[in-house]
Scaffold this motif. Structure first.
Motif, short mmCIF file in Angstrom:
data_model
loop_
_atom_site.label_atom_id
_atom_site.label_comp_id
_atom_site.label_asym_id
_atom_site.label_seq_id
_atom_site.Cartn_x
_atom_site.Cartn_y
_atom_site.Cartn_z
N GLU A 37 -5.83 -0.09 -10.06
CA GLU A 37 -6.54 1.17 -10.34
C GLU A 37 -5.58 2.24 -10.86
OE1 GLU A 37 -9.13 4.57 -7.95
OE2 GLU A 37 -8.85 2.57 -7.07
N ASN A 42 1.13 4.14 -2.90
CA ASN A 42 0.95 5.56 -2.57
C ASN A 42 2.07 6.42 -3.16
OD1 ASN A 42 -0.60 7.60 -1.15
ND2 ASN A 42 1.16 7.77 0.22
N LYS A 69 1.21 6.58 -7.16
CA LYS A 69 -0.10 6.94 -7.70
C LYS A 69 -0.10 8.27 -8.45
CE LYS A 69 -1.91 9.08 -3.46
NZ LYS A 69 -2.98 9.00 -2.44
N GLU A 113 -5.68 -4.22 -5.53
CA GLU A 113 -6.72 -3.53 -6.30
C GLU A 113 -6.36 -2.06 -6.51
OE1 GLU A 113 -10.29 -4.18 -4.11
OE2 GLU A 113 -10.38 -6.34 -4.57
N LEU A 114 -5.73 -1.46 -5.50
CA LEU A 114 -5.28 -0.07 -5.66
C LEU A 114 -4.19 0.02 -6.73
CD1 LEU A 114 -5.06 1.07 -1.92
CD2 LEU A 114 -6.69 1.88 -3.64
N GLY A 165 0.81 -1.21 0.00
CA GLY A 165 0.00 0.00 0.00
C GLY A 165 0.85 1.27 0.00
#
Length: 334
Positions: free
Chosen positions: A219, A183, A186, A215-216, A179
């Motif tokens: 995306e 970050n 992104k 999933e992030l 995660g």
């Protein structure tokens, strides 16, 4: 000294063969024009200027040198200065998420898993001069060690200083590590965004589910390569702390959640690798390096400096000296 020196018309050097031909012709003609007279005594002749007659061939030598200079000038000598500018047309942003939990001190890789990884990862970073790279470290929690940067000196320094510490909460939070890496990427505008996630255990802590982190990544168009690090079977691993603060080691079964790592890689378009040795870890990073190619455009600039002009000037000077001597000092001998 002569690496950046060339002649545009080197075939014209064949004209230099005229020089020995002209020399032979000159000697033949001079001998033919010289008469022979036998007399009993030279006392009645003035010999004050005999040295000028002996020096007369210098006129031919000057003309010959002028011709040689002109031939070399026609061959067009010049210096070549080449410079290259490389422009990245499709840059890649890469974040390396590295497990720094206590199990990474296991000694199935020498001297231990973490140190072996740092050596291999450093070589990978050095092989990516045109990409931005960032570092994330995680155990039971995660944080950014180095944000995305093209300064490889900074990244390598941060990697070198990466080590197990008691400040980070213990455990292995794969979801947290992934995660945090997502970050960092992104907001990236790179053509390709990649995470290399490495762990030697199973997800047992953290408040982010690895599947949600995957999933992030999907995306935001991020590809994840996952690496499971550790030998098959038992490994000499930390099992507790001694009174002096050092680790006590014992043989522990290596457990890696390969199914989870495979799923993360597959759903994001990456690949899963298992590194059971330092050699295998090297091969894996080499494979990733080949899979993620950076497109670069090379611009080559060539600067030429012509240096035939001084030779032409030299030829004119030699001819000028030859004419001056011919119609002054050697005028009576012409």
């Amino acid at each position: 000294m002569f690496e950046n020196f060339e002649f545009v018309n080197p075939t014209l050097f064949w004209l230099l063969l005229l020089l020995p031909v002209l020399t032979i012709w000159y000697l033949w003609k001079r001998n033919k024009q010289t008469a022979t007279l036998k007399i009993s005594s030279l006392k009645g002749f003035k010999t004050g200027k005999n040295w000028l007659a002996k020096l007369k061939p210098i006129l031919f030598v000057l003309r010959l040198l002028a011709l040689a200079s002109i031939i070399v000038a026609l061959a067009r000598p010049r210096t070549v200065d080449e410079s290259t500018r490389i422009k990245t047309t499709k840059g890649i942003d890469i974040v390396m998420a590295i497990d720094v939990s206590a199990s990474m001190l296991a000694r199935d890789l020498k001297p231990n898993r973490l140190e072996a990884l740092k050596t291999v990862a450093a070589r990978f970073i050095q092989a990516r001069p045109n990409d931005r790279i960032g570092l994330v470290e995680y155990a039971g929690e995660s944080f950014t060690k180095t944000p995305l940067t093209s300064d490889k000196t900074v990244v390598l320094s941060s990697l070198k200083n990466m080590k197990y510490n008691t400040v980070i909460e213990g455990g292995t939070a794969i979801g947290m590590g992934l995660g945090t890496a997502v970050n960092r990427l992104k907001e990236s505008r790179a053509k390709s965004k990649v995470i290399i996630l490495l762990t030697d255990g199973v997800n047992n802590s953290g408040f982010i589910d690895p599947k949600i982190a995957s999933e992030l990544a999907i995306e935001f168009g991020i590809k994840v390569y996952t690496i499971g690090l550790g030998t098959n079977g038992l490994a000499m691993s930390p099992i507790g702390l001694r009174r002096d603060g050092s680790f006590q080691y014992g043989n522990i079964q290596v457990e890696i959640d390969e199914e989870l790592l495979k799923e993360i890689a597959q759903t994001t378009g990456g690949q899963y690798f298992r590194a059971t040795s330092t050699t295998k870890l090297n091969e894996i990073y080499d494979e990733i390096n080949k899979l993620e190619k950076t497109d670069i455009e090379e611009f080559k600039y060539t600067n030429y400096e012509e240096i035939f002009r001084p030779l032409v000037f030299l030829a004119l000077v030699l001819l000028g000296i030859e004419l001056l001597l011919r119609y002054t000092v050697f005028r009576s001998f012409v």
